[in-house]
Write a protein that holds these residues in place. Structure first.
Motif, PDB file in Angstrom:
ATOM      1  N   SER A  25      63.441  35.688  50.640  1.00  0.00           N
ATOM      2  CA  SER A  25      63.473  34.616  51.255  1.00  0.00           C
ATOM      3  C   SER A  25      63.076  34.334  52.727  1.00  0.00           C
ATOM      4  N   ILE A  26      61.564  34.205  53.104  1.00  0.00           N
ATOM      5  CA  ILE A  26      61.192  34.153  54.526  1.00  0.00           C
ATOM      6  C   ILE A  26      60.691  32.716  55.121  1.00  0.00           C
ATOM      7  N   SER A  27      60.522  32.256  56.232  1.00  0.00           N
ATOM      8  CA  SER A  27      60.758  31.382  56.818  1.00  0.00           C
ATOM      9  C   SER A  27      59.114  31.371  57.176  1.00  0.00           C
ATOM     10  N   LYS A  28      58.078  30.588  57.215  1.00  0.00           N
ATOM     11  CA  LYS A  28      56.955  31.232  57.547  1.00  0.00           C
ATOM     12  C   LYS A  28      56.831  31.999  58.717  1.00  0.00           C
ATOM     13  N   ILE A  29      55.982  32.161  59.191  1.00  0.00           N
ATOM     14  CA  ILE A  29      56.261  33.500  59.694  1.00  0.00           C
ATOM     15  C   ILE A  29      54.993  33.552  61.012  1.00  0.00           C
ATOM     16  N   PHE A  75      58.879  31.582  62.592  1.00  0.00           N
ATOM     17  CA  PHE A  75      59.301  30.944  63.305  1.00  0.00           C
ATOM     18  C   PHE A  75      60.655  30.253  63.690  1.00  0.00           C
ATOM     19  N   GLY A  76      61.205  30.094  65.357  1.00  0.00           N
ATOM     20  CA  GLY A  76      62.167  29.519  65.336  1.00  0.00           C
ATOM     21  C   GLY A  76      63.407  30.571  64.844  1.00  0.00           C
TER      22      GLY A  76
END
Length: 116
Positions: A26-30, A99-100
């Protein structure tokens, strides 16, 4: 989140290798992806990075020989290494930052050995 690096090996000077690194879990946009290798003083030296917008940055020692690229759909980053030199011998680590977040995920490393 796991980063799996592959593609290392033994190659003669002047040869080429292509490293790959794929993120799973589970990884958000890189945002930024990169490759690093060990440096004196227990540090990791930047080899190359690429942003989500495609901007690249290279260490002076690899410019014009290495090319970094990415596939956002696969959460993958690649490093095409040409004209390899014995001094390129190292364990290469991939890294990604979402991101973030100021956090960087790291892969386990893949060994590149260049013989003279």
């Amino acid at each position: 989140v796991q980063l799996q690096a592959s593609g290392g090996g033994l190659v003669q000077a002047g040869g080429s290798l292509r490293l790959s690194c794929v993120a799973s879990g589970s990884i958000s946009k890189i945002n930024t992806m990169g490759w690093y290798r060990p440096a004196p003083g227990n540090r990791r030296e930047l080899v190359a990075t690429i942003t989500s917008g495609g901007s690249t940055n290279y260490a002076d020692s690899v410019k014009a020989r290495f090319t970094i690229s990415r596939d956002n759909a696969k959460n993958a980053v690649y490093l095409q290494m040409n004209s390899l030199k014995p001094e390129d011998t190292a364990v290469y680590y991939c890294s990604m930052s979402p991101f973030g977040s100021a956090y960087w995920y790291w892969g386990q490393g893949t060994l590149v050995t260049v013989s003279s």
